[in-house]
Structures are given as C-alpha cells and as structure tokens.
Motif scaffolding. Structure first.
Motif, PDB file in Angstrom:
ATOM      1  N   VAL A 109       8.299  44.473  70.583  1.00  0.00           N
ATOM      2  CA  VAL A 109       9.535  44.574  71.354  1.00  0.00           C
ATOM      3  C   VAL A 109      10.683  44.277  70.397  1.00  0.00           C
ATOM      4  O   VAL A 109      10.587  43.337  69.600  1.00  0.00           O
ATOM      5  CB  VAL A 109       9.555  43.536  72.504  1.00  0.00           C
ATOM      6  CG1 VAL A 109      10.822  43.637  73.321  1.00  0.00           C
ATOM      7  CG2 VAL A 109       8.338  43.672  73.382  1.00  0.00           C
ATOM      8  N   PRO A 110      11.768  45.026  70.467  1.00  0.00           N
ATOM      9  CA  PRO A 110      12.910  44.689  69.618  1.00  0.00           C
ATOM     10  C   PRO A 110      13.381  43.256  69.892  1.00  0.00           C
ATOM     11  O   PRO A 110      13.467  42.829  71.044  1.00  0.00           O
ATOM     12  CB  PRO A 110      13.981  45.705  70.027  1.00  0.00           C
ATOM     13  CG  PRO A 110      13.206  46.848  70.613  1.00  0.00           C
ATOM     14  CD  PRO A 110      12.008  46.228  71.262  1.00  0.00           C
ATOM     15  N   ALA A 111      13.648  42.524  68.816  1.00  0.00           N
ATOM     16  CA  ALA A 111      14.062  41.120  68.951  1.00  0.00           C
ATOM     17  C   ALA A 111      15.315  40.981  69.806  1.00  0.00           C
ATOM     18  O   ALA A 111      15.437  40.029  70.591  1.00  0.00           O
ATOM     19  CB  ALA A 111      14.284  40.510  67.570  1.00  0.00           C
ATOM     20  N   SER A 112      16.236  41.926  69.696  1.00  0.00           N
ATOM     21  CA  SER A 112      17.478  41.833  70.476  1.00  0.00           C
ATOM     22  C   SER A 112      17.194  41.935  71.975  1.00  0.00           C
ATOM     23  O   SER A 112      17.803  41.220  72.777  1.00  0.00           O
ATOM     24  CB  SER A 112      18.469  42.916  70.046  1.00  0.00           C
ATOM     25  OG  SER A 112      17.898  44.202  70.235  1.00  0.00           O
ATOM     26  N   LEU A 113      16.275  42.811  72.355  1.00  0.00           N
ATOM     27  CA  LEU A 113      15.901  42.943  73.758  1.00  0.00           C
ATOM     28  C   LEU A 113      15.236  41.666  74.262  1.00  0.00           C
ATOM     29  O   LEU A 113      15.600  41.135  75.320  1.00  0.00           O
ATOM     30  CB  LEU A 113      14.960  44.137  73.945  1.00  0.00           C
ATOM     31  CG  LEU A 113      14.312  44.282  75.326  1.00  0.00           C
ATOM     32  CD1 LEU A 113      15.367  44.479  76.402  1.00  0.00           C
ATOM     33  CD2 LEU A 113      13.316  45.430  75.319  1.00  0.00           C
ATOM     34  N   LEU A 114      14.271  41.164  73.503  1.00  0.00           N
ATOM     35  CA  LEU A 114      13.589  39.941  73.916  1.00  0.00           C
ATOM     36  C   LEU A 114      14.569  38.778  74.001  1.00  0.00           C
ATOM     37  O   LEU A 114      14.509  37.979  74.941  1.00  0.00           O
ATOM     38  CB  LEU A 114      12.456  39.612  72.930  1.00  0.00           C
ATOM     39  CG  LEU A 114      11.610  38.395  73.271  1.00  0.00           C
ATOM     40  CD1 LEU A 114      10.996  38.517  74.659  1.00  0.00           C
ATOM     41  CD2 LEU A 114      10.523  38.212  72.219  1.00  0.00           C
ATOM     42  N   SER A 115      15.491  38.698  73.086  1.00  0.00           N
ATOM     43  CA  SER A 115      16.489  37.626  73.096  1.00  0.00           C
ATOM     44  C   SER A 115      17.345  37.679  74.364  1.00  0.00           C
ATOM     45  O   SER A 115      17.606  36.650  74.996  1.00  0.00           O
ATOM     46  CB  SER A 115      17.368  37.728  71.852  1.00  0.00           C
ATOM     47  OG  SER A 115      18.310  36.697  71.836  1.00  0.00           O
ATOM     48  N   ALA A 129       9.106  28.390  73.359  1.00  0.00           N
ATOM     49  CA  ALA A 129       8.156  29.020  72.425  1.00  0.00           C
ATOM     50  C   ALA A 129       8.652  30.392  71.991  1.00  0.00           C
ATOM     51  O   ALA A 129       8.562  30.750  70.813  1.00  0.00           O
ATOM     52  CB  ALA A 129       6.779  29.135  73.083  1.00  0.00           C
ATOM     53  N   LEU A 130       9.193  31.162  72.935  1.00  0.00           N
ATOM     54  CA  LEU A 130       9.738  32.468  72.580  1.00  0.00           C
ATOM     55  C   LEU A 130      10.967  32.341  71.675  1.00  0.00           C
ATOM     56  O   LEU A 130      11.111  33.111  70.706  1.00  0.00           O
ATOM     57  CB  LEU A 130      10.100  33.254  73.845  1.00  0.00           C
ATOM     58  CG  LEU A 130       8.916  33.805  74.635  1.00  0.00           C
ATOM     59  CD1 LEU A 130       9.385  34.337  75.984  1.00  0.00           C
ATOM     60  CD2 LEU A 130       8.211  34.895  73.842  1.00  0.00           C
ATOM     61  N   LYS A 131      11.823  31.384  71.960  1.00  0.00           N
ATOM     62  CA  LYS A 131      13.005  31.180  71.107  1.00  0.00           C
ATOM     63  C   LYS A 131      12.593  30.781  69.698  1.00  0.00           C
ATOM     64  O   LYS A 131      13.189  31.236  68.709  1.00  0.00           O
ATOM     65  CB  LYS A 131      13.933  30.138  71.740  1.00  0.00           C
ATOM     66  CG  LYS A 131      14.653  30.669  72.978  1.00  0.00           C
ATOM     67  CD  LYS A 131      15.426  29.582  73.686  1.00  0.00           C
ATOM     68  CE  LYS A 131      16.756  29.361  73.039  1.00  0.00           C
ATOM     69  NZ  LYS A 131      17.618  28.450  73.836  1.00  0.00           N
ATOM     70  N   ASP A 132      11.567  29.926  69.586  1.00  0.00           N
ATOM     71  CA  ASP A 132      11.073  29.545  68.273  1.00  0.00           C
ATOM     72  C   ASP A 132      10.516  30.757  67.525  1.00  0.00           C
ATOM     73  O   ASP A 132      10.749  30.929  66.329  1.00  0.00           O
ATOM     74  CB  ASP A 132       9.980  28.472  68.392  1.00  0.00           C
ATOM     75  CG  ASP A 132      10.527  27.114  68.798  1.00  0.00           C
ATOM     76  OD1 ASP A 132      11.768  26.906  68.736  1.00  0.00           O
ATOM     77  OD2 ASP A 132       9.719  26.249  69.216  1.00  0.00           O
ATOM     78  N   ALA A 133       9.795  31.611  68.237  1.00  0.00           N
ATOM     79  CA  ALA A 133       9.229  32.804  67.603  1.00  0.00           C
ATOM     80  C   ALA A 133      10.348  33.749  67.156  1.00  0.00           C
ATOM     81  O   ALA A 133      10.238  34.367  66.086  1.00  0.00           O
ATOM     82  CB  ALA A 133       8.301  33.516  68.576  1.00  0.00           C
TER      83      ALA A 133
END
Length: 140
Positions: free
Chosen positions: A90-96, A133-137
């Motif tokens: 998934v693009p990091a910007s989308l997940l963020s 956990a997602l923010k750390d990743a």
C-alpha cells in the motif's frame, strides 16, 4: 448450511417435506476444535466459527462429491490463517492518511467514554496499539 439450531431447523423445514428421510451430519465448535488440534496455535472461537461458515457455504454438489473430513477442516483453518496474514503493498501516503483518520476516531471514542464517566474501552486501547505499530512501521 451454517447457523444456530433454530435457524437451521427453519431452513430444513423450508427445503424438505416433514416426512422426507434425511441424514444429518453436524459439525460443532468442539468438533472443529478437535479436528484442528494439530494446528498451532489451536484455533480461537472466531477462527472456529469462520471454518464452520466455510463448511456451511459448501455447495451440496461439492459436499456429496468430497465430504468434509478432519483434514479438510484443518486445511480450511490453515487457508484462513494464510489469508488473514497475507502481506499487501500500500502506498505509505495512503496508509498514513487512513491511520490518522482512525486515530482521530479512537480519540473521539475515548472522549465519549470519559464524558460518560467510563474508562477508555479495552477495544479502543487495543486498536490504539495497532495504530502505534502502524505509525512505527511507517516511520521506519
């Protein structure tokens, strides 16, 4: 078919006449658990019910041709675990963006609980750990 005894009885009543001979084979949560005893870790209730739903969704033709054995049940559990743990890109910007929105929702739920004089729900605490956990990743 999958459902409670009452739901299944209604379905059977709608499908068959009252005097039609039937053979009924039943898989219970305990039966699924026993069939999956070799799987580690042993399945939890949610996994067991997901396997039961998968068995209940089989077509009659497949069931008549193949049946459902203990090894079939164990394989269903293994496939469900693989699907649940599969990795995707998934693009990091989308997940963020999604994580930020979810984090705001969790803060809102916490605020609602506090305003009602209740502690933060455990489900919100668990979800907040997932967000961290997602923010750390994303930061790695």
């Amino acid at each position: 078919m999958y459902g409670t005894r009452e739901e299944l009885c209604v379905q059977l009543e709608n499908m068959f006449t009252f005097d039609e001979p039937l053979t009924l084979l039943v898989w219970t949560e305990e039966g699924i658990s026993v069939a999956c005893r070799e799987n580690q870790p042993e399945p939890d209730v949610a996994e067991i019910r997901a396997v039961m739903k998968a068995i209940g969704a089989m077509t009659m033709a497949d069931y008549r041709r193949e049946g459902v054995t203990n090894s079939d049940v164990s394989e269903l559990l293994a496939r469900q675990r693989e699907a649940a743990n599969r990795l995707i890109s998934v693009p990091a910007s989308l997940l963020s963006r999604v994580v930020r929105g979810y984090e705001r929702e969790l803060e809102h739920r916490t605020g609602q609980a506090w305003e009602a004089g209740r502690p933060e729900p455990e489900s919100v605490q668990a979800a907040r750990k997932d967000v961290y956990a997602l923010k750390d990743a994303l930061a790695a």
